[in-house]
Structure formats: C-alpha cells, structure tokens
Design a protein around this motif. Structure first.
Motif, short mmCIF file in Angstrom:
data_model
loop_
_atom_site.label_atom_id
_atom_site.label_comp_id
_atom_site.label_asym_id
_atom_site.label_seq_id
_atom_site.Cartn_x
_atom_site.Cartn_y
_atom_site.Cartn_z
N VAL A 92 2.62 3.84 -17.01
CA VAL A 92 1.71 4.83 -16.41
C VAL A 92 1.12 4.35 -15.08
N THR A 93 1.02 3.05 -14.91
CA THR A 93 0.53 2.55 -13.62
C THR A 93 1.53 2.90 -12.52
N LEU A 94 2.80 2.71 -12.84
CA LEU A 94 3.84 3.07 -11.89
C LEU A 94 3.84 4.59 -11.65
N LEU A 95 3.66 5.34 -12.71
CA LEU A 95 3.59 6.80 -12.60
C LEU A 95 2.47 7.21 -11.66
N ASP A 96 1.29 6.65 -11.86
CA ASP A 96 0.15 7.00 -11.00
C ASP A 96 0.38 6.57 -9.56
N LYS A 97 1.06 5.45 -9.40
CA LYS A 97 1.37 4.98 -8.06
C LYS A 97 2.34 5.94 -7.36
N GLY A 218 14.87 9.62 -5.04
CA GLY A 218 14.24 8.64 -4.17
C GLY A 218 12.88 9.12 -3.75
N PHE A 219 12.56 8.99 -2.55
CA PHE A 219 11.52 9.56 -1.70
C PHE A 219 10.71 8.55 -0.95
N THR A 220 10.63 7.34 -1.42
CA THR A 220 9.83 6.41 -0.64
C THR A 220 9.90 5.02 -1.25
N SER A 221 9.37 4.08 -0.54
CA SER A 221 9.23 2.74 -1.10
C SER A 221 8.04 2.75 -2.05
N LEU A 222 7.80 1.65 -2.68
CA LEU A 222 6.65 1.61 -3.57
C LEU A 222 5.47 0.89 -2.92
N SER A 223 5.53 0.75 -1.60
CA SER A 223 4.45 0.07 -0.92
C SER A 223 3.28 1.02 -0.66
N VAL A 224 2.11 0.61 -1.10
CA VAL A 224 0.92 1.44 -0.91
C VAL A 224 0.10 0.95 0.29
N SER A 225 0.66 -0.02 1.04
CA SER A 225 -0.14 -0.68 2.08
C SER A 225 -0.53 0.26 3.22
N GLU A 226 0.19 1.38 3.36
CA GLU A 226 -0.15 2.31 4.44
C GLU A 226 -1.37 3.16 4.12
N ILE A 227 -1.77 3.13 2.87
CA ILE A 227 -2.90 3.96 2.46
C ILE A 227 -4.21 3.22 2.73
N ASP A 276 -8.57 3.47 -14.45
CA ASP A 276 -7.98 2.13 -14.40
C ASP A 276 -6.85 2.06 -13.38
N ALA A 277 -6.04 3.10 -13.33
CA ALA A 277 -4.95 3.13 -12.36
C ALA A 277 -5.52 3.12 -10.94
N TYR A 278 -6.59 3.86 -10.74
CA TYR A 278 -7.26 3.90 -9.44
C TYR A 278 -7.69 2.48 -9.02
N LEU A 279 -8.33 1.76 -9.93
CA LEU A 279 -8.79 0.40 -9.62
C LEU A 279 -7.61 -0.52 -9.32
N TYR A 280 -6.57 -0.38 -10.13
CA TYR A 280 -5.40 -1.23 -9.99
C TYR A 280 -4.73 -1.02 -8.63
N ILE A 281 -4.56 0.26 -8.27
CA ILE A 281 -3.89 0.56 -7.00
C ILE A 281 -4.79 0.16 -5.82
N LYS A 283 -6.79 -2.34 -5.72
CA LYS A 283 -6.65 -3.78 -5.59
C LYS A 283 -5.33 -4.12 -4.89
N GLU A 284 -4.28 -3.42 -5.29
CA GLU A 284 -2.96 -3.66 -4.71
C GLU A 284 -2.94 -3.33 -3.21
N ILE A 285 -3.59 -2.23 -2.85
CA ILE A 285 -3.65 -1.87 -1.42
C ILE A 285 -4.32 -3.00 -0.64
N ILE A 286 -5.43 -3.47 -1.16
CA ILE A 286 -6.19 -4.50 -0.44
C ILE A 286 -5.38 -5.79 -0.34
N GLU A 287 -4.70 -6.16 -1.43
CA GLU A 287 -3.88 -7.38 -1.41
C GLU A 287 -2.69 -7.24 -0.45
#
Ligand SMILES: Nc1nc2c(ncn2[C@@H]2O[C@H](COP(=O)(O)OP(=O)(O)O)[C@@H](O)[C@H]2O)c(=O)[nH]1
Ligand SMILES: [Mg+2]
Ligand SMILES: [Zn+2]
Length: 295
Positions: A92-97, A218-227, A276-281, A283-287
């Motif tokens: 579900v984390t991947l789903l939310d991402k 497809g549609f995109t990479s899994l990088s959230v760093s642009e957000i 929880d997914a919101y918090l996780y993502i 954190k990932e954006i910031i990292e």
C-alpha cells in the motif's frame, strides 16, 4: 482540414485517428525545422489528400497538456493504477506513492484491484473503503473471467489512459482482455500490426465507448524528489477539506498546533493507513532531496 490524434509513429509515418478512421500521414517539413517531433497522443490537424487510401499530411500540432517519458505519450488523461488483491499482495505504500506521482503529473486516477478470483477473504472491501473515501473510483477485476472489465472500460471513455502498477499484478492480462473491445480499424491497422516486432514504440488503441489506451504500461519513475514537501498534502484528496482549517497555511500535519488533519485522524475520518503513507512519502521526499541537492 480534419482533427485527429496520433495513435502510432513508425519510420517517419504517423497514424492519425480522425473520427474513428486511421490515416497514414507524413509531417510537414516545417516541424523538423522547428525541432518539433510529433508524439503519440498529439492532437493534430491533418489535410487528407487521398480519402480512398487514407493518406494525409500533419499540418499542425496542438499544444500538449503533458508529456510522459516512459511510455513516451502526450496528453495522457488518466492513470489506471493496478494492484492485485493477492499474489502479490498490495504494497500500500507503493500504491499511495503511485497515486501521488500520478496526481503530480496531473493525471486523473482510477484504482483497479485485479485477481478478484483470489479474494477469498474479502480484502477488496477494505481497499475500496479507503480509496473511495479519498474520492477515487475503485474497481475489482479478474483478467481471467473478465469480471469487472466492463466497469473498467466504462471509466476509460473519452480519455487517453495509461496502465501502471508493479509487475505480476496482471496489467498485460487486463490489456489483453480489453483489447478484445478494440475498435476494428480495418486494413490499415493490419498493415501496421505486421511491423509490430521492429522497434517497439508505444501506441494507442481505441476501445468501444471511445476510450483510448496506451498499449505499454508505465507512466513515470518512482522518484518523488520533484515534489515539494509542502505540496504533498494536496495529493491526498481526503486531507483537503480538513487541511483548509489548519491553523497554519503551510501546516505539514505533523506536530503543528491546530492541525485539523491530525484531528480528523483521531476522529477516524482519515484512515491511519493513508496518514502513515503521507508521513512515509514526506520523509522520502526530504531524504531524496537531501541526497540530490547540489551545494
Ligand atoms: N488468478 C489470477 N491470475 C491472474 C489474473 N490476471 C493475471 N493473472 C496472472 O498473473 C500473472 C502476471 O500477469 P501479467 O499480466 O503478466 O502481469 P503484469 O506483470 O502486471 O503485466 C500471470 O501468470 C497471469 O496469468 C487474475 O485476474 N487472476
Ligand atoms: Mg506485463
Ligand atoms: Zn495540518
């Protein structure tokens, strides 16, 4: 002049669907001079110079509302995010991402839970509840029996759709099941089908009811760093109504006082899984941003 959409490009020819008829077109030389490369999904104006042979010329390419890179398609409207109920279980984390990335790309989101035949413990209802609460259409399908495939097809009408999701969930099987709804476009399509195993570019196909589908997932990479971290909450639609009332305009819904998202969480109006997914993502954006930042 006729209006159409590029369904396929191969060897300098573009196949343009106009009013359910496919025309083989060359692009005017001026596009090359302007360094404009026509893309699958482009809305174009064509002049038809041979109606019986279905031959035309692309005269104008209309402004794109977006451009996806993988697959390379313009003007995609909607992402069908596919997960399977079992084998594999949804991450579900991947789903939310994936939802967040689709929202960020400006795509409308549909959630599809496939392998309905394996749902012996009624897990679908749990997912349905969470994501309907977020405002998304949620469908349950079985690519083997075609259960739910009509519902999915109905949600795709009048849009360019792309499938997305992890491997093994049944995207290709669903595409095959849907391809049986593909509108028969006659001799020309047979001609281009035969070239299918040369260079593999994405193409569109049209289904009964008027929807169009990109034939490669497809549609995109899994990088959230642009957000932007502050932007993330906007991509959780069920947070919006509460976030409006947070004391601080730039509330990140973590430890700020007067946070109505956290209040909604404790009142169970926002499911813990999504928070929880919101918090996780977040954190990932910031990292990711910290790692890629050039000082
Ligand atoms: N039980 C069941 N198996 C399915 C269903 N859809 C696909 N599969 C199987 O799941 C596996 C992966 O399917 P595939 O379409 O290749 O998944 P993709 O990687 O997402 O394209 C294959 O063995 C399919 O036969 C389904 O609805 N039910
Ligand atoms: Mg596949
Ligand atoms: Zn808040």
């Amino acid at each position: 002049m006729a209006e159409g959409i590029i369904f396929k490009g191969i060897g300098g020819f573009y196949y343009v669907m106009s009013d359910h008829v496919l025309y083989e077109c060359k692009a005017r030389g001026k596009f090359k001079n302007d360094k404009v490369v026509p893309m699958v999904g482009d809305h174009v104006s064509i002049s038809i110079y041979d109606e019986s042979q279905k031959l035309g010329v692309i005269e104008a390419i209309h402004p794109r509302k977006n451009e996806l890179i993988r697959p390379t398609v313009a003007n995609v409207d909607q992402a069908i995010i596919v997960f399977s109920i079992k084998n594999p279980l949804p991450n579900v984390t991947l789903l939310d991402k994936m939802i967040v990335l689709a929202e960020h790309a400006g795509l409308k989101v549909i959630l599809c839970f496939n392998k309905a035949d394996l749902d012996v413990s009624f897990d679908f209802e749990k997912y349905q509840k969470i994501y309907q609460n977020a405002g998304y259409d949620v469908v349950k399908t079985c690519a083997l029996t075609r259960e739910g495939v009509d519902d999915l097809v109905a949600l795709m009408s009048n849009k360019i759709n792309v499938f997305s999701g992890p491997s093994g969930v049944g995207k290709s099987s669903l595409l095959n099941a849907i391809e049986d709804y593909a509108v028969e476009i006659g001799e020309l399509s047979e001609k281009i089908k035969r070239g299918k195993h040369t260079t593999r570019h994405s193409e569109l196909f049209e289904i009964t009811g008027g929807g169009m589908i990109v034939d490669t997932p497809g549609f995109t990479s899994l990088s959230v760093s642009e957000i932007e971290p502050e932007q993330l909450g906007d991509y959780f639609p069920e947070f919006r109504a509460f976030a409006q009332n947070c004391r601080f305009d730039n509330c990140q819904h973590q430890n700020e006082p007067g946070c109505h998202v956290k209040e909604a969480l404790s009142n169970r109006k926002i499911p813990i899984e999504r928070y929880d997914a919101y918090l996780y993502i977040q954190k990932e954006i910031i990292e990711q941003r910290r790692r890629t930042k050039k000082w």
